[in-house]
Design a protein around this motif. Structure first.
Motif, PDB file in Angstrom:
ATOM      1  N   LEU A  98     100.455  45.789  60.408  1.00 25.58           N
ATOM      2  CA  LEU A  98      99.427  44.818  60.022  1.00 25.58           C
ATOM      3  C   LEU A  98      99.330  43.640  60.984  1.00 25.58           C
ATOM      4  O   LEU A  98      98.778  42.603  60.633  1.00 25.58           O
ATOM      5  CB  LEU A  98      99.709  44.314  58.603  1.00 25.58           C
ATOM      6  N   ALA A 139     102.648  40.861  51.301  1.00 28.00           N
ATOM      7  CA  ALA A 139     102.738  42.304  51.078  1.00 28.00           C
ATOM      8  C   ALA A 139     103.974  42.575  50.234  1.00 28.00           C
ATOM      9  O   ALA A 139     105.009  41.930  50.406  1.00 28.00           O
ATOM     10  CB  ALA A 139     102.844  43.039  52.405  1.00 28.00           C
ATOM     11  N   VAL A 174      95.903  39.228  55.330  1.00 26.73           N
ATOM     12  CA  VAL A 174      96.906  39.587  54.321  1.00 26.73           C
ATOM     13  C   VAL A 174      98.044  38.565  54.337  1.00 26.73           C
ATOM     14  O   VAL A 174      98.944  38.657  55.169  1.00 26.73           O
ATOM     15  CB  VAL A 174      97.479  41.003  54.602  1.00 26.73           C
ATOM     16  N   THR A 227      95.110  40.289  49.591  1.00 22.17           N
ATOM     17  CA  THR A 227      94.216  39.732  50.598  1.00 22.17           C
ATOM     18  C   THR A 227      93.638  38.414  50.106  1.00 22.17           C
ATOM     19  O   THR A 227      93.656  38.121  48.912  1.00 22.17           O
ATOM     20  CB  THR A 227      93.073  40.708  50.917  1.00 22.17           C
ATOM     21  N   LEU A 264      99.064  45.041  49.088  1.00 17.79           N
ATOM     22  CA  LEU A 264      98.670  43.987  50.007  1.00 17.79           C
ATOM     23  C   LEU A 264      97.744  43.028  49.267  1.00 17.79           C
ATOM     24  O   LEU A 264      96.729  43.442  48.717  1.00 17.79           O
ATOM     25  CB  LEU A 264      97.949  44.565  51.220  1.00 17.79           C
TER      26      LEU A 264
END
Length: 113
Positions: free
Chosen positions: A27, A37, A34, A61, A59
């Motif tokens: 990522l 996580a 994000v 966001t 994740l």
């Protein structure tokens, strides 16, 4: 990016550092999207063996809510890599769709004048 790791299985717990490195690597270009996580690893049917290593990646966001992807495989690493690949593909599609709709709107507004 904050990475949370959850597992009760001793073999999966040994992968804590590897998991954090893999999440950050996969990522790396979407890190701004994000902020956190969460990776959960579990052994579905215990010591019986088989395709039973489960990895769930969630994740969170900023603008689109949470993305949850689950993968089941023979070993922990494959389950982790498959789940991260699917999550990254989904985020890229979501991000591209958002950019495409903005471009289309700008084109339509520009042509109306």
């Amino acid at each position: 990016m904050q990475v949370l790791f959850k597992s009760r299985h001793p073999q999966a717990t040994d992968l804590r550092d590897l998991t954090e490195r893999r999440v950050r690597f996969v990522l790396r270009r979407l890190g701004w999207l994000v902020p956190s996580a969460e990776v959960s690893m579990s052994d579905v049917n215990g010591p019986r063996g088989g395709v039973d290593k489960r990895c769930q990646v969630e994740l969170r966001t900023d603008g689109a809510g949470s993305v949850v992807v689950t993968s089941v495989s023979h070993d922990w690493r494959t389950a982790l890599d498959n789940a991260l690949a699917r999550a990254a593909r989904f985020l890229m599609r979501m991000w591209r769709r958002g950019n495409d709709t903005r471009r289309i709107r700008q084109r339509l507004i520009g042509h109306e004048c």
